[in-house]
Design a protein around this motif. Structure first.
Motif, PDB file in Angstrom:
ATOM      1  N   PRO A 192       0.834  -1.205   0.000  1.00 33.92           N
ATOM      2  CA  PRO A 192       0.000   0.000   0.000  1.00 33.92           C
ATOM      3  C   PRO A 192       0.867   1.253   0.000  1.00 33.92           C
ATOM      4  O   PRO A 192       1.723   1.438   0.868  1.00 33.92           O
ATOM      5  CB  PRO A 192      -0.794  -0.135   1.311  1.00 33.92           C
ATOM      6  N   THR A 193       0.630   2.108  -1.007  1.00 37.34           N
ATOM      7  CA  THR A 193       1.440   3.312  -1.195  1.00 37.34           C
ATOM      8  C   THR A 193       0.518   4.511  -1.325  1.00 37.34           C
ATOM      9  O   THR A 193      -0.406   4.505  -2.146  1.00 37.34           O
ATOM     10  CB  THR A 193       2.330   3.192  -2.447  1.00 37.34           C
ATOM     11  N   PHE A 194       0.771   5.543  -0.508  1.00 41.59           N
ATOM     12  CA  PHE A 194      -0.093   6.717  -0.443  1.00 41.59           C
ATOM     13  C   PHE A 194       0.698   7.964  -0.840  1.00 41.59           C
ATOM     14  O   PHE A 194       1.895   8.065  -0.575  1.00 41.59           O
ATOM     15  CB  PHE A 194      -0.664   6.890   0.971  1.00 41.59           C
ATOM     16  N   LEU A 195      -0.001   8.895  -1.479  1.00 39.66           N
ATOM     17  CA  LEU A 195       0.606  10.148  -1.929  1.00 39.66           C
ATOM     18  C   LEU A 195      -0.060  11.300  -1.195  1.00 39.66           C
ATOM     19  O   LEU A 195      -1.287  11.446  -1.225  1.00 39.66           O
ATOM     20  CB  LEU A 195       0.441  10.302  -3.444  1.00 39.66           C
ATOM     21  N   LEU A 196       0.754  12.116  -0.525  1.00 38.45           N
ATOM     22  CA  LEU A 196       0.265  13.244   0.266  1.00 38.45           C
ATOM     23  C   LEU A 196       0.618  14.545  -0.451  1.00 38.45           C
ATOM     24  O   LEU A 196       1.782  14.791  -0.781  1.00 38.45           O
ATOM     25  CB  LEU A 196       0.906  13.211   1.660  1.00 38.45           C
ATOM     26  N   PHE A 197      -0.399  15.366  -0.707  1.00 42.74           N
ATOM     27  CA  PHE A 197      -0.221  16.652  -1.373  1.00 42.74           C
ATOM     28  C   PHE A 197      -0.318  17.776  -0.344  1.00 42.74           C
ATOM     29  O   PHE A 197      -1.096  17.696   0.608  1.00 42.74           O
ATOM     30  CB  PHE A 197      -1.298  16.874  -2.438  1.00 42.74           C
ATOM     31  N   GLY A 198       0.467  18.805  -0.569  1.00 38.08           N
ATOM     32  CA  GLY A 198       0.382  19.969   0.311  1.00 38.08           C
ATOM     33  C   GLY A 198       1.490  20.954   0.011  1.00 38.08           C
ATOM     34  O   GLY A 198       2.481  20.632  -0.660  1.00 38.08           O
ATOM     35  N   THR A 199       1.322  22.190   0.514  1.00 37.79           N
ATOM     36  CA  THR A 199       2.356  23.202   0.348  1.00 37.79           C
ATOM     37  C   THR A 199       3.580  22.819   1.163  1.00 37.79           C
ATOM     38  O   THR A 199       3.492  22.578   2.362  1.00 37.79           O
ATOM     39  CB  THR A 199       1.828  24.569   0.828  1.00 37.79           C
ATOM     40  N   ARG A 200       4.721  22.717   0.481  1.00 35.25           N
ATOM     41  CA  ARG A 200       5.995  22.296   1.084  1.00 35.25           C
ATOM     42  C   ARG A 200       5.877  20.934   1.783  1.00 35.25           C
ATOM     43  O   ARG A 200       6.512  20.690   2.789  1.00 35.25           O
ATOM     44  CB  ARG A 200       6.492  23.354   2.067  1.00 35.25           C
ATOM     45  N   ALA A 201       5.037  20.071   1.231  1.00 35.40           N
ATOM     46  CA  ALA A 201       4.844  18.749   1.846  1.00 35.40           C
ATOM     47  C   ALA A 201       6.142  17.952   1.884  1.00 35.40           C
ATOM     48  O   ALA A 201       6.346  17.125   2.780  1.00 35.40           O
ATOM     49  CB  ALA A 201       3.775  17.972   1.078  1.00 35.40           C
ATOM     50  N   GLU A 202       7.035  18.208   0.918  1.00 36.25           N
ATOM     51  CA  GLU A 202       8.286  17.453   0.883  1.00 36.25           C
ATOM     52  C   GLU A 202       9.189  17.763   2.082  1.00 36.25           C
ATOM     53  O   GLU A 202      10.151  17.031   2.346  1.00 36.25           O
ATOM     54  CB  GLU A 202       9.037  17.743  -0.419  1.00 36.25           C
ATOM     55  N   GLN A 203       8.878  18.813   2.841  1.00 36.28           N
ATOM     56  CA  GLN A 203       9.662  19.161   4.019  1.00 36.28           C
ATOM     57  C   GLN A 203       9.118  18.526   5.299  1.00 36.28           C
ATOM     58  O   GLN A 203       9.609  18.802   6.386  1.00 36.28           O
ATOM     59  CB  GLN A 203       9.701  20.689   4.187  1.00 36.28           C
ATOM     60  N   LEU A 204       8.135  17.681   5.156  1.00 37.03           N
ATOM     61  CA  LEU A 204       7.504  17.067   6.331  1.00 37.03           C
ATOM     62  C   LEU A 204       8.534  16.252   7.116  1.00 37.03           C
ATOM     63  O   LEU A 204       9.230  15.407   6.548  1.00 37.03           O
ATOM     64  CB  LEU A 204       6.357  16.160   5.878  1.00 37.03           C
ATOM     65  N   PRO A 205       8.680  16.480   8.425  1.00 42.62           N
ATOM     66  CA  PRO A 205       9.655  15.733   9.227  1.00 42.62           C
ATOM     67  C   PRO A 205       9.299  14.244   9.304  1.00 42.62           C
ATOM     68  O   PRO A 205       8.143  13.847   9.184  1.00 42.62           O
ATOM     69  CB  PRO A 205       9.557  16.389  10.613  1.00 42.62           C
ATOM     70  N   ASN A 206      10.314  13.413   9.513  1.00 36.94           N
ATOM     71  CA  ASN A 206      10.114  11.969   9.591  1.00 36.94           C
ATOM     72  C   ASN A 206       9.201  11.579  10.749  1.00 36.94           C
ATOM     73  O   ASN A 206       8.455  10.603  10.648  1.00 36.94           O
ATOM     74  CB  ASN A 206      11.465  11.262   9.735  1.00 36.94           C
ATOM     75  N   SER A 207       9.250  12.330  11.838  1.00 39.44           N
ATOM     76  CA  SER A 207       8.411  11.990  12.986  1.00 39.44           C
ATOM     77  C   SER A 207       6.930  12.100  12.639  1.00 39.44           C
ATOM     78  O   SER A 207       6.116  11.255  13.050  1.00 39.44           O
ATOM     79  CB  SER A 207       8.744  12.906  14.174  1.00 39.44           C
ATOM     80  N   TYR A 208       6.562  13.134  11.858  1.00 38.23           N
ATOM     81  CA  TYR A 208       5.160  13.281  11.477  1.00 38.23           C
ATOM     82  C   TYR A 208       4.778  12.244  10.418  1.00 38.23           C
ATOM     83  O   TYR A 208       3.644  11.750  10.391  1.00 38.23           O
ATOM     84  CB  TYR A 208       4.890  14.696  10.960  1.00 38.23           C
ATOM     85  N   LYS A 209       5.722  11.889   9.542  1.00 40.24           N
ATOM     86  CA  LYS A 209       5.451  10.818   8.584  1.00 40.24           C
ATOM     87  C   LYS A 209       5.159   9.512   9.310  1.00 40.24           C
ATOM     88  O   LYS A 209       4.237   8.779   8.938  1.00 40.24           O
ATOM     89  CB  LYS A 209       6.645  10.644   7.642  1.00 40.24           C
ATOM     90  N   ARG A 210       5.933   9.218  10.366  1.00 40.71           N
ATOM     91  CA  ARG A 210       5.683   7.994  11.138  1.00 40.71           C
ATOM     92  C   ARG A 210       4.322   8.051  11.807  1.00 40.71           C
ATOM     93  O   ARG A 210       3.616   7.035  11.890  1.00 40.71           O
ATOM     94  CB  ARG A 210       6.787   7.799  12.177  1.00 40.71           C
ATOM     95  N   TYR A 211       3.924   9.230  12.272  1.00 36.85           N
ATOM     96  CA  TYR A 211       2.602   9.395  12.882  1.00 36.85           C
ATOM     97  C   TYR A 211       1.501   9.056  11.882  1.00 36.85           C
ATOM     98  O   TYR A 211       0.537   8.330  12.205  1.00 36.85           O
ATOM     99  CB  TYR A 211       2.459  10.829  13.392  1.00 36.85           C
ATOM    100  N   LEU A 212       1.647   9.548  10.655  1.00 42.89           N
ATOM    101  CA  LEU A 212       0.640   9.266   9.635  1.00 42.89           C
ATOM    102  C   LEU A 212       0.649   7.793   9.217  1.00 42.89           C
ATOM    103  O   LEU A 212      -0.414   7.178   9.068  1.00 42.89           O
ATOM    104  CB  LEU A 212       0.869  10.157   8.407  1.00 42.89           C
ATOM    105  N   VAL A 213       1.834   7.226   9.025  1.00 46.41           N
ATOM    106  CA  VAL A 213       1.927   5.820   8.615  1.00 46.41           C
ATOM    107  C   VAL A 213       1.343   4.911   9.685  1.00 46.41           C
ATOM    108  O   VAL A 213       0.586   3.973   9.379  1.00 46.41           O
ATOM    109  CB  VAL A 213       3.391   5.449   8.308  1.00 46.41           C
ATOM    110  N   ASN A 214       1.659   5.167  10.958  1.00 47.45           N
ATOM    111  CA  ASN A 214       1.099   4.346  12.034  1.00 47.45           C
ATOM    112  C   ASN A 214      -0.415   4.492  12.114  1.00 47.45           C
ATOM    113  O   ASN A 214      -1.124   3.518  12.386  1.00 47.45           O
ATOM    114  CB  ASN A 214       1.740   4.722  13.375  1.00 47.45           C
TER     115      ASN A 214
END
Length: 461
Positions: A412-434
């Motif tokens: 399962p692979t998800f794409l997140l869109f947003g302003t400066r989304a590529e700067q999202l910290p790894n900690s918040y990415k883990r929050y979303l993935v979990n």
């Protein structure tokens, strides 16, 4: 026609006459490990080959040697003999450069008693001298020898023609066709064919014993010796939900301990089998607990995006099962957090106790690995996730995350869109993935989150 219904062609002969080289030449790719060291092939290696318009099931066997049944070479000979017993045609190989040895004569005599069609192959017959030496093979009483060189490709075209002529008619080798699985004709992104399952682990964890238990036959060479399996061996089985293409692999040790060239080739074949699989069973010796190398293999499975089931083998030899399982689960939870909730099955491959739970667990994690979430449902969850925990500040400004969509499954692979989304910290990415894993019930499979920022039309060009 499935591989079970294809005519069977078995390559047999004493060690180091070039059987695996011939196997690779006929299947058209380097599928079997080849080395100058005698006795490299231990288990039967199978592949499909197209020979003059006839598709055949080709089997490479271990070298035929006289040995006691309880020894390694005795077990290898029994495996080769069982392959010959089901052959529609046997390719009996000799080394033309070495001439006829007593072992060649002994096994030729044995072959004549098996009531199987035999085609005599004089391999390594390069040039005129090799062709003349091949004439000595008439003394074996197996008909006219076919001189060739598998390594250089000489005589392979003639061999293909001979095999096609000697095979029984197609209708005599065709048994009942397997019925199509329900939904097989549906428009699904899953590729047609069997589920591809690889058995991976450290040496002597019981991988080959597990495969034998699943098949209900002594298909693989097993024993107390570590590192018996050298090549990746593919077999097929069928459960209630359909066919499974099962690959047993060589044990994978720490890279620093892998010194011999042959073992390096074995490990490379294991990694290649892992990459080609859809689900991987990581077999762990429960009496030894989780080793750091087990975790390294688990991380490799995650990086390759494969679904995984942890198989705790030799469970019958564990004394304190509750404490052992708790310690193993805690270690996995900490060290393999990127595939949190990975399914764990306990069993004994030697006795068969608990093995029946493995394939249902494989099927379940395979369905999760293929799962999809609708965009509407996904973004309702995403809005709630943003309210519970707002995106962090980056360079003093809060990131504006707009919406998500699932771009693919497997994994399962998800794409997140947003302003400066590529700067999202790894900690918040883990929050979303979990959160994705927990909300949409995706335990034990890799979940990918890709980021795509939106362009600011007022930014300076």
């Amino acid at each position: 026609m499935t591989s079970e219904n294809l005519p069977v062609v078995v390559i047999a002969g004493r060690p180091n006459v070039g059987k695996s080289t011939l196997f690779n030449r006929l299947v058209g790719r380097r599928q079997a490990i080849v080395s100058d060291m005698p006795g490299v092939t231990r288990d039967r290696k199978e592949g499909e080959a197209l020979l003059r318009g006839r598709r055949v099931r080709l089997i490479d066997t271990a070298g035929l040697e006289e040995a006691a049944p309880d020894t390694l070479y005795g077990r290898m000979r029994v495996s080769s003999e069982s392959a010959v017993a089901m052959a529609d045609l046997v390719l009996f190989c000799i080394d033309a450069r070495s001439g006829i040895t007593p072992a060649d004569a002994h096994f030729a005599s044995w072959l004549r008693r098996q009531n199987r069609p035999v085609l005599l192959i004089a391999n390594k017959a390069e040039g005129q001298a090799g062709t003349n030496a091949a004439l000595e093979a008439y003394s074996l009483g197996l008909g006219t020898p076919l001189a060739l060189s598998a390594e250089h490709g000489e005589g392979i075209a003639d061999l293909m023609g001979e095999i096609a002529e000697r095979l029984p008619p197609a209708e005599k080798t065709r048994r009942h066709e397997a019925p199509k699985a329900e939904g097989e004709d549906g428009e699904d992104e899953r590729p047609a064919g069997p589920l591809r399952l690889a058995i991976i682990g450290r040496p002597n964890a019981g991988k080959s014993t597990l495969l034998n238990c699943l098949l209900g036959e002594e298909r693989m060479i097993t024993g107390p010796e570590a590192g018996l399996t050298r090549d990746s061996i593919t077999v097929e089985l069928r459960d209630e939900q359909g066919p499974i293409q099962l690959v047993d692999t060589a044990g994978m040790r720490k890279r620093a301990r892998v010194e011999q060239h042959l073992e390096k080739m074995s490990v490379s074949a294991s990694i290649e089998a892992l990459k080609m699989a859809e689900v991987v069973v990581l077999v762990i010796d429960a009496t030894l607990g989780v080793h750091e190398q087990d975790l390294q293999i688990g991380r490799l499975i995650e990086r390759e995006g494969r679904a995984c089931v942890i198989a705790l083998n030799k469970w019958d030899a564990v004394e304190d099962r509750n404490a052992t399982k708790k310690a193993i689960l805690d270690r996995l939870e900490i060290s393999l957090a990127q595939v949190r909730g990975i399914p764990v099955v306990t069993f004994s491959a030697l006795t068969g106790a608990g093995v029946h739970r493995l394939l249902p667990a494989v099927r379940n994690v395979y369905e999760i690995w293929n799962s999809r979430v609708s965009t509407g449902e996904l973004n309702r969850w995403f809005e709630d996730a943003l309210e519970r925990h707002q995106p962090p500040l980056v360079d003093g400004r809060r990131l504006k995350l707009r919406y998500m969509t699932q771009v693919k499954a497997r994994p399962p692979t998800f794409l997140l869109f947003g302003t400066r989304a590529e700067q999202l910290p790894n900690s918040y990415k883990r929050y979303l993935v979990n959160g994705l894993r927990e909300t949409f019930h995706m335990p034990g499979v890799p979940v990918r989150l890709q980021l795509r920022g939106t362009k600011n039309p007022y930014a300076e060009k």
